[in-house]
Write an enzyme that holds these catalytic residues in place. Sequence first.
Site, mmCIF file in Angstrom:
data_model
loop_
_atom_site.group_PDB
_atom_site.id
_atom_site.type_symbol
_atom_site.label_atom_id
_atom_site.label_comp_id
_atom_site.label_asym_id
_atom_site.label_seq_id
_atom_site.Cartn_x
_atom_site.Cartn_y
_atom_site.Cartn_z
ATOM 1 N N CYS A 169 0.979 -1.260 -0.104
ATOM 2 C CA CYS A 169 -0.025 -0.033 0.031
ATOM 3 C C CYS A 169 0.730 1.313 0.202
ATOM 4 O O CYS A 169 1.472 1.600 1.135
ATOM 5 C CB CYS A 169 -0.845 -0.099 1.384
ATOM 6 N N PRO A 170 0.888 2.101 -1.208
ATOM 7 C CA PRO A 170 1.772 3.387 -1.264
ATOM 8 C C PRO A 170 1.328 4.296 -0.343
ATOM 9 O O PRO A 170 1.908 5.280 0.125
ATOM 10 C CB PRO A 170 1.806 3.498 -2.365
#
Length: 466
Positions: A169-170
Amino acid sequence: MESSHKRRNFQKKWQVFPGRNKFYCDGRIMMARQTGVFYLTLVLIIVTSGLFFTFDCPFLALTLTPAVPVTGGVLFFFVMGTLLRTSFSDPGVLPRATPDEAADLERQIDVANGASSTGYRPPPRTKEVTINGQTVKLKYCFTCKIFRPPRASHCSLCDNCVERFDHHCPWVGNCVGKRNYRFFYMFILSLSFLTIFIFAFVITHVIMQSHQKGFLSALKDSPASVLEVVVCFFSVWSIVGLSGFHTYLIGSNQTTNEDIKGSWSSKRGKDNYNPYSYGNLFTNCCGALCGPLPPSLIDRRGFVSPNVSQPVPPSNGITMYGATQTQTHMCDQDQCIQSTKFVLQAASTPLLQSEPVTVATEASAAGHAPLPAPCTLLGQPTPPTSTPNLSCEPDILSQPTPEALHHHHHPHHLHLLTPDEAPSPPGMLPCGSPLVQSHTMPFYNPASQDSLHEDSVRGLVKLSSV
């Protein structure tokens, strides 16, 4: 004092960690290298909440109830706590195999598949295990040199194998795995509530102001409320949708990676049913959110012992296999070059009186390195068998001459005959004339010389094709 001084000079494991991660606070904080979107998440949450507490909460606390800013504050701190816990923690990284462990694993694979004498063979990519009656494949990771456990996967961004890998998850700047999934779920769930809370009470503030001053006057008096409404309106749909999707995953005990690949079916009676599901929604939720938190396996703040070999550097099995094949190919080329030199020297230097071993000695003296050990299996080069004999009578060659005795006592000395002592090519001497007494230059026979050259070239072509 000496031991404590040496201990300070040791490196810690987070300093030599092979994955693509960032560490802060002496290894206590672990994040991915791509953290730009994470800072954007922080800015959006802090700025939107700050505008709400600054411009909307005073009016709402006086007009409605003081519980509004209190509830908003609790939600805000809970969101920030779960976000930082998700971003700064180890998601469940699996340690890479040391060189000794990787070699032992390859030996076990060789024993299981049978020994091979053809050189390095890449290990198989999968193993099969049975979990609750369902066959699960364990894939081999060529970077970490391990067979990944069930539900684990290798993150291409962080370059680590993560246990119960969900996704990278950025927005949180980290992988989401076994050790931080519950905090990630609580973060997006509480963020959904906070977004809806701010959006609803900002609209309430604007409506109450519009009843007193008018709608346009209310918007002019509180431009911050307009910005909050715009940010919350465009973000609430994705955040609420993401929360609902992960609620479904927790209820069925699946990961995002498994759901995207379609690994399991939700129906128990099918062949590809989910072996990790407890068969109950409540039990699956308790197992994902309330179970014991496993410890970290990488020991980031531990000291690197000089006696322990470090994990193998990132590579794939194809690279190692290709390197071995390249080494064997280079050996073949060296052998072909040596054989070619032998044929050319035999064809162009008929005056050299020495054994074929002398050519190897001369090549070594010229500065060529000897062939490595693997090339000895290929055998020594052999001259062309079609070269005609240089004499007619076998008795002449069988009788030792002074020159031959001289070569016998000095095997490493290369003796070149003078033009007077040199034997003539075949066809130039009458049969019965001793070779050592030939001091005259008879006529030149081009047919015999062409035959010798043709045989030498034919042998060169055969060796080059090999």
